[in-house]
Write a protein that holds these residues in place. Structure first.
Motif, PDB file in Angstrom:
ATOM      1  N   HIS A 555      20.007  15.718  56.376  1.00 49.16           N
ATOM      2  CA  HIS A 555      19.614  16.239  55.068  1.00 49.16           C
ATOM      3  C   HIS A 555      19.850  15.151  54.021  1.00 49.16           C
ATOM      4  O   HIS A 555      20.928  14.546  53.977  1.00 49.16           O
ATOM      5  N   HIS A 556      18.870  14.925  53.168  1.00 46.93           N
ATOM      6  CA  HIS A 556      19.056  13.980  52.068  1.00 46.93           C
ATOM      7  C   HIS A 556      20.132  14.524  51.137  1.00 46.93           C
ATOM      8  O   HIS A 556      20.226  15.730  50.900  1.00 46.93           O
ATOM      9  N   ILE A 557      20.924  13.618  50.595  1.00 46.00           N
ATOM     10  CA  ILE A 557      22.010  14.056  49.709  1.00 46.00           C
ATOM     11  C   ILE A 557      21.471  14.788  48.483  1.00 46.00           C
ATOM     12  O   ILE A 557      22.109  15.720  47.970  1.00 46.00           O
ATOM     13  N   ILE A 558      20.278  14.415  48.017  1.00 44.29           N
ATOM     14  CA  ILE A 558      19.685  15.098  46.867  1.00 44.29           C
ATOM     15  C   ILE A 558      19.302  16.535  47.214  1.00 44.29           C
ATOM     16  O   ILE A 558      19.270  17.406  46.343  1.00 44.29           O
ATOM     17  N   LYS A 559      19.049  16.779  48.481  1.00 40.21           N
ATOM     18  CA  LYS A 559      18.698  18.124  48.929  1.00 40.21           C
ATOM     19  C   LYS A 559      19.926  18.883  49.432  1.00 40.21           C
ATOM     20  O   LYS A 559      19.801  19.864  50.160  1.00 40.21           O
ATOM     21  N   GLY A 560      21.102  18.425  49.049  1.00 40.39           N
ATOM     22  CA  GLY A 560      22.321  19.144  49.392  1.00 40.39           C
ATOM     23  C   GLY A 560      23.053  18.618  50.603  1.00 40.39           C
ATOM     24  O   GLY A 560      24.039  19.217  51.045  1.00 40.39           O
ATOM     25  N   GLY A 561      22.589  17.507  51.199  1.00 38.72           N
ATOM     26  CA  GLY A 561      23.217  16.978  52.401  1.00 38.72           C
ATOM     27  C   GLY A 561      24.630  16.498  52.168  1.00 38.72           C
ATOM     28  O   GLY A 561      25.017  16.120  51.060  1.00 38.72           O
ATOM     29  N   PHE A 618      22.801  18.427  61.373  1.00 37.59           N
ATOM     30  CA  PHE A 618      22.683  19.607  60.535  1.00 37.59           C
ATOM     31  C   PHE A 618      23.903  19.689  59.619  1.00 37.59           C
ATOM     32  O   PHE A 618      24.918  19.041  59.854  1.00 37.59           O
ATOM     33  N   GLY A 619      23.791  20.530  58.601  1.00 34.85           N
ATOM     34  CA  GLY A 619      24.939  20.780  57.744  1.00 34.85           C
ATOM     35  C   GLY A 619      24.760  20.220  56.351  1.00 34.85           C
ATOM     36  O   GLY A 619      24.252  19.112  56.173  1.00 34.85           O
ATOM     37  N   LYS A 620      25.168  21.017  55.355  1.00 31.12           N
ATOM     38  CA  LYS A 620      24.985  20.637  53.963  1.00 31.12           C
ATOM     39  C   LYS A 620      26.229  21.007  53.168  1.00 31.12           C
ATOM     40  O   LYS A 620      27.050  21.824  53.603  1.00 31.12           O
ATOM     41  N   SER A 621      26.345  20.410  51.999  1.00 36.58           N
ATOM     42  CA  SER A 621      27.426  20.788  51.088  1.00 36.58           C
ATOM     43  C   SER A 621      26.932  21.791  50.045  1.00 36.58           C
ATOM     44  O   SER A 621      27.725  22.496  49.438  1.00 36.58           O
ATOM     45  N   MET A 622      25.629  21.831  49.820  1.00 41.87           N
ATOM     46  CA  MET A 622      25.023  22.860  48.970  1.00 41.87           C
ATOM     47  C   MET A 622      24.173  23.706  49.909  1.00 41.87           C
ATOM     48  O   MET A 622      23.029  23.379  50.205  1.00 41.87           O
ATOM     49  N   VAL A 623      24.773  24.780  50.425  1.00 44.56           N
ATOM     50  CA  VAL A 623      24.183  25.473  51.560  1.00 44.56           C
ATOM     51  C   VAL A 623      24.003  26.960  51.253  1.00 44.56           C
ATOM     52  O   VAL A 623      24.972  27.667  50.971  1.00 44.56           O
ATOM     53  N   LEU A 624      22.757  27.394  51.285  1.00 40.58           N
ATOM     54  CA  LEU A 624      22.435  28.805  51.066  1.00 40.58           C
ATOM     55  C   LEU A 624      21.900  29.469  52.329  1.00 40.58           C
ATOM     56  O   LEU A 624      21.868  30.696  52.412  1.00 40.58           O
ATOM     57  N   GLU A 638      11.284  20.433  74.200  1.00 38.89           N
ATOM     58  CA  GLU A 638       9.860  20.429  74.520  1.00 38.89           C
ATOM     59  C   GLU A 638       9.281  19.024  74.455  1.00 38.89           C
ATOM     60  O   GLU A 638       8.436  18.638  75.266  1.00 38.89           O
ATOM     61  N   LEU A 639       9.745  18.233  73.472  1.00 39.22           N
ATOM     62  CA  LEU A 639       9.241  16.867  73.318  1.00 39.22           C
ATOM     63  C   LEU A 639       9.925  15.880  74.256  1.00 39.22           C
ATOM     64  O   LEU A 639       9.537  14.707  74.325  1.00 39.22           O
ATOM     65  N   GLY A 640      10.958  16.333  74.958  1.00 40.75           N
ATOM     66  CA  GLY A 640      11.669  15.459  75.878  1.00 40.75           C
ATOM     67  C   GLY A 640      12.459  14.365  75.192  1.00 40.75           C
ATOM     68  O   GLY A 640      12.627  13.267  75.743  1.00 40.75           O
ATOM     69  N   LEU A 641      12.988  14.638  74.010  1.00 37.30           N
ATOM     70  CA  LEU A 641      13.729  13.627  73.256  1.00 37.30           C
ATOM     71  C   LEU A 641      15.176  13.533  73.738  1.00 37.30           C
ATOM     72  O   LEU A 641      15.796  14.547  74.065  1.00 37.30           O
ATOM     73  N   ASP A 642      15.683  12.334  73.758  1.00 36.45           N
ATOM     74  CA  ASP A 642      17.094  12.126  74.090  1.00 36.45           C
ATOM     75  C   ASP A 642      17.871  12.080  72.782  1.00 36.45           C
ATOM     76  O   ASP A 642      18.241  11.022  72.281  1.00 36.45           O
ATOM     77  N   ALA A 643      18.085  13.252  72.211  1.00 28.45           N
ATOM     78  CA  ALA A 643      18.728  13.352  70.897  1.00 28.45           C
ATOM     79  C   ALA A 643      19.956  14.237  70.992  1.00 28.45           C
ATOM     80  O   ALA A 643      19.943  15.282  71.646  1.00 28.45           O
ATOM     81  N   VAL A 644      21.015  13.825  70.306  1.00 27.84           N
ATOM     82  CA  VAL A 644      22.232  14.617  70.196  1.00 27.84           C
ATOM     83  C   VAL A 644      22.133  15.469  68.934  1.00 27.84           C
ATOM     84  O   VAL A 644      21.847  14.950  67.855  1.00 27.84           O
ATOM     85  N   LEU A 645      22.366  16.768  69.073  1.00 29.81           N
ATOM     86  CA  LEU A 645      22.331  17.679  67.930  1.00 29.81           C
ATOM     87  C   LEU A 645      23.756  17.947  67.467  1.00 29.81           C
ATOM     88  O   LEU A 645      24.566  18.514  68.203  1.00 29.81           O
ATOM     89  N   MET A 646      24.043  17.513  66.263  1.00 29.78           N
ATOM     90  CA  MET A 646      25.369  17.664  65.676  1.00 29.78           C
ATOM     91  C   MET A 646      25.266  18.562  64.446  1.00 29.78           C
ATOM     92  O   MET A 646      24.382  18.382  63.610  1.00 29.78           O
ATOM     93  N   TYR A 647      26.177  19.498  64.336  1.00 24.15           N
ATOM     94  CA  TYR A 647      26.197  20.419  63.191  1.00 24.15           C
ATOM     95  C   TYR A 647      27.514  20.192  62.447  1.00 24.15           C
ATOM     96  O   TYR A 647      28.579  20.506  62.955  1.00 24.15           O
ATOM     97  N   ASP A 648      27.422  19.601  61.261  1.00 26.37           N
ATOM     98  CA  ASP A 648      28.591  19.432  60.408  1.00 26.37           C
ATOM     99  C   ASP A 648      28.777  20.740  59.638  1.00 26.37           C
ATOM    100  O   ASP A 648      28.119  20.983  58.632  1.00 26.37           O
TER     101      ASP A 648
END
Length: 882
Positions: A555-561, A618-624, A638-648
């Protein structure tokens, strides 16, 4: 004499009584009846309107347009996406500047290059000499086809917003672009300008609409400003001017481009540019610049002098050409100088305000020996006299929007005063008394609504200051001992049991198999994960230079990240640079146009497929809203991506469960968080995962434990570790009723605030919020003042920039959270009563301090914790042991 050109606004200037002068081949307004000083000050306090249609405007198109621009400009034009602009130079083969310019990309198939008025013809001929190798380039001089205005100053965005019919003001970032309609006039809009103002816009329109646009902006509140104030504003901002800090030097040579501090942003040596005009010379200058910044002057011959801000401390006004000395020896000359006005400001920090009093000061930019540093005492020769001066880092700062603020030399000095040792007892007594008063005020008279805070229970508080608070317990698993935890200190059996128990409580709370509890903050938790990701990615090759993460989605910091998930935060040292943009390789979650607090899930698929992030945060400081963990997990698989999903989950850790989100059940790989926001604990952090030892990614978890210890901590604050263990037990015992109550209270609070006439952010149909947070919009840049008024009335919130705002100092939103006061027993009807009190302060301007204190008096007994009587005298024993 050649006849002077006139801009489409010429009749407007005459009608306004402007004093007109010849400038760069054009007849332009030098000043209007109020004068240069008034125009300068009007820009700094309101919105100044400048006719800049005399600037040259070239449109470059064709299939070879990008290759051509890469060859004739210093910056990396390939880094520009549609909707972006960049400052650049037109270089000479020797590393000087033919001109400086701004490159805009409003459209996919063409670029707009704005150059200096006096250099337009020369720049045009220069480009013609370089066109031959580029067969498909269209180069059109649109100077007389399009009008160009500059609207600068703290009121400029509000003014523009009031005129908007279609489109949006560009994103609150320098160099962002958009296309809008202002009261029927189509306008290309850019966040650029030449005044140093943090809120700055330049407008392009067809010449047929020029006078209409000018009149419209003046009627909306802008003040016309001429060339005189434009120069004093740019000088105060430390911005270069061709013929002064760029171009020919007084001896007939050329000033190196890197003599201008903005070269760091205007010059790219990216491989994407290939060979370009002046590359070899600019490479030498860049190497010299890097050495000089590091204190090494061995390459000073390639960059003998640099432009630096110089403030006169003696009486006099420095002008261009004045010689500069240090201890009697010549070290350079003044390239630009004058006396500039400024608004006197009063107050400290965010409470700084214009007093209405005006001042004047003599400042300049000097081209001086490049080994001179900030703070160097110099002399400027003015009319045969040597006047004292000092090199300063800047004359003003623009990093606290919406205002640019003057910086005087005396405000840059430190305080070397020493404390009197004999004063220590008195100061300690005062500290103890103030601490007692503050605690009584916060816990007894205040309504605490800051969403990132929590009061701990008496049990947790006492346990946190027990004997472990002063101890060490470093430990790690040793493979040779069958992965037994080996402690490096004696006397740690108790804390070993506590830590194991805490890990068990956190695993139970999160519904996972792994928990790392030694990190002492959420920021440290994220840093450990990012470091572990790099370690994990490089696990097959321990001899090569480790590569960083190639792409991260957040999340961009301007968008609450979260700040910690940004390249400016904890992510900084672990993210690669995008070779195209030369910026950190981060891509941001898109948000809904009608609700910028919520992810546009459908738009994520294309980004995932094209960007292929290795880490998704994932995760924001301004979170609704809840995070779309399940949806993104499905897309990644589905896309077969080798991505780690982290939720702050820093803000929402205490809400984990069926009432909110169960991140591991939804597909998260890792969860980090702070333990002191919605969670019941003291200020610490945690990292969790649901990875068994036979999981292909278990090596990532092992890297996380290594990057925690010894990678991040040695002393992992055993006192608060003990307190957190008790807090985790409280969470597991009371989370069902606590979590449900928090979410109910938040929605009720939001509705009550809206019913009282306050503007609540979020989707009304969804109750405004799905979390503990409620966001109140109080008006652009009014957040700090609103938060202060509430504090004066014993209601504590924190101001935050909304997604359309430039930063925390320009914030127009208040971020509130119900978690702490819910724990002290407030119910839905109590939050409704609180909403009325807040409306009395924010809308009606009332003083309700006494009412709030009395209101808080009803909520001093903490709930969702174990009762005092359940401990059979143990709390008293702990008190006695302190």
């Amino acid at each position: 004499m050649t006849e002077l050109h006139r801009t489409p606004f010429f009749s407007c200037h005459r009608q306004a009584g402007a004093r007109l002068v010849a400038f760069g081949g054009w007849e332009m307004p030098l000043e209007y009846p109020p004068g240069i000083v008034a125009e300068h000050l009007a820009t700094r306090k309101g919105a100044g309107l400048f006719d800049v249609s005399h600037m040259g405007r070239f449109v470059i198109g064709g299939d070879d347009a990008l290759r051509f621009l890469q060859h004739v400009l210093t910056n990396n034009a390939a880094a520009l996406s549609v909707g972006e602009a960049q400052y650049t130079m037109i270089p000479t083969p020797g590393g000087g500047a033919v001109d400086d310019a701004y490159l805009y990309r409003f459209e996919q198939d063409s670029y707009l290059l704005v150059v200096n008025a006096a250099n337009r013809t020369r720049d045009w001929h220069h480009f013609q000499t370089h066109l031959e190798p580029f067969r498909d380039v269209s180069l059109h001089d649109a100077t007389f086809d399009r009008a160009m205005l500059s609207l600068q100053g703290p009121s400029s965005k509000t003014l523009l917003t009031g005129l908007l019919e279609e489109g949006d003001v560009p994103e609150p970032m320098r160099n962002a672009l958009s296309e809008v309609t202002l009261k029927g006039v189509p306008v290309q809009l850019a966040r650029t300008g030449y005044t140093g103002e943090p809120l700055c816009f330049e407008l392009f329109c067809d010449t047929a609409h020029a006078e209409t646009l000018w009149t419209m902006l003046l009627e909306a509140g802008a003040e016309p400003v001429g060339l005189g104030a434009r120069d004093t504003l740019r000088l105060e901002a430390g911005l270069p001017l061709y013929g002064h800090e760029l171009g020919p030097d007084p001896d007939g040579g050329e000033i190196p481009v890197f003599a201008c501090p903005l070269a760091r942003f205007a010059v790219s040596l990216s491989p994407l540019k290939g060979d370009f005009v002046g590359r070899e010379a600019l490479t030498r200058q860049q190497q010299a610049f890097s050495r000089i910044v590091a204190g090494d002057t061995s390459l000073q011959g390639d960059l003998p002098r640099m432009a630096q801000p110089l403030a006169l401390t003696g009486k006099g006004i420095a002008r261009q050409g004045c010689r500069v000395f240090r201890r009697g020896a010549p070290v350079g000359y003044v390239s630009s100088g004058t006396m500039v006005p400024y608004w006197v400001m009063d107050g400290e920090g965010i409470r700084t305000r214009f007093t209405g009093e005006k001042g004047r000061r003599a400042i300049c930019i000097a081209m001086v020996d490049s080994d001179l540093r900030e703070g160097a005492a110099l002399e400027v020769e003015i009319r045969g006299k040597r006047i004292d001066a000092v090199l300063v880092p800047c004359h003003m700062r623009s990093d606290a929007p919406p205002y640019a603020r003057p910086i005087a030399p005396d405000t840059l000095k430190g305080d070397d005063a020493q404390d009197d040792v004999g004063e220590a007892p008195r100061k300690i007594r005062a500290l103890m008394a103030e601490a007692a008063d503050n605690t009584d005020w916060r816990q007894g008279a205040c309504i605490n609504l800051i969403p990132s805070e929590q009061s701990v229970s008496p049990m947790v508080k006492l346990l946190s200051v027990m004997d472990p608070a002063g101890r060490y317990a470093e430990h790690k698993k040793v493979a040779a001992l069958k992965d037994a935890e080996v402690f490096y200190y004696q006397g740690t059996d108790f804390i070993a049991r506590v830590e194991a128990q805490l890990e068990g409580e956190m695993r139970a709370f999160m519904g996972c198999s792994q928990a790392e509890t030694r990190v002492i903050s959420g920021q440290m938790a994220n840093t450990a994960v990012f470091s572990a990701m790099v370690d994990h990615l490089n696990r097959a090759d321990r001899k090569a230079e480790p590569r960083r993460m190639r792409r991260v989605m957040n999340h961009h910091i301007i968008k609450g990240g979260h700040l910690s998930a940004q390249p400016m935060g904890a992510l900084r040292d672990f993210i690669a640079r995008d070779p195209r943009t030369e910026k950190p390789a981060v891509v941001h979650f898109p948000v809904l146009a009608d609700n910028p607090y919520k992810v546009d899930v459908d738009a994520c698929r294309w980004l995932l497929e094209t960007e292929k992030p290795e880490l998704i945060i994932f995760g924001k400081s301004m979170v609704l809203h809840k995070e779309p963990v399940r949806e993104i997990r499905a897309m990644v698989d589905e896309l077969g991506l080798d991505a780690v999903l982290m939720y702050d989950m820093a803000h929402v850790l205490g809400l984990v469960g069926p009432w909110f989100q169960e991140p591991f059940a939804e597909g998260a790989d890792l969860v980090t968080g702070s333990t002191h926001k919605t969670f019941f604990g003291p200020q610490r952090g945690v990292i969790t995962a649901d990875m068994a030892e036979d999981d292909p990614r278990f090596s990532l978890w092992e890297a996380i434990t290594r990057r925690t210890f010894p990678g991040s901590v040695s002393n992992h604050h055993l006192g608060t570790l003990l307190g957190l263990c008790a807090a985790a037990m409280e969470m597991n015992a009371f989370k069902q009723t606590y979590q449900k109550k928090v979410l109910e209270n938040a929605r009720s609070f939001a509705r009550a605030l809206a019913d009282c006439g306050l503007e609540v952010a979020g989707d009304p149909a969804a109750g405004y919020t799905e979390t503990h947070q409620v966001i109140i919009k109080v008006g652009y840049a009014k957040g700090p003042e609103a938060a202060r008024h509430l504090e004066e009335n014993n209601i504590l919130v924190n101001y935050q920039a909304a997604p359309e705002e430039e930063g925390f100092t320009a914030s127009g939103a208040l971020r509130t959270g119900v978690q702490e006061m819910t724990r002290f027993g407030m119910e839905k009807e109590d939050f409704s009563a609180l909403a009325e009190l807040m409306a009395d302060v924010l809308i009606n301007g009332k003083n309700v301090r006494d009412e709030v204190a009395a209101f808080r008096g009803r909520f001093r007994q903490m709930r969702y914790c174990f009762r005092h009587e359940e401990f059979d005298g143990l709390l008293e024993r702990l008190h006695q042991l302190i």
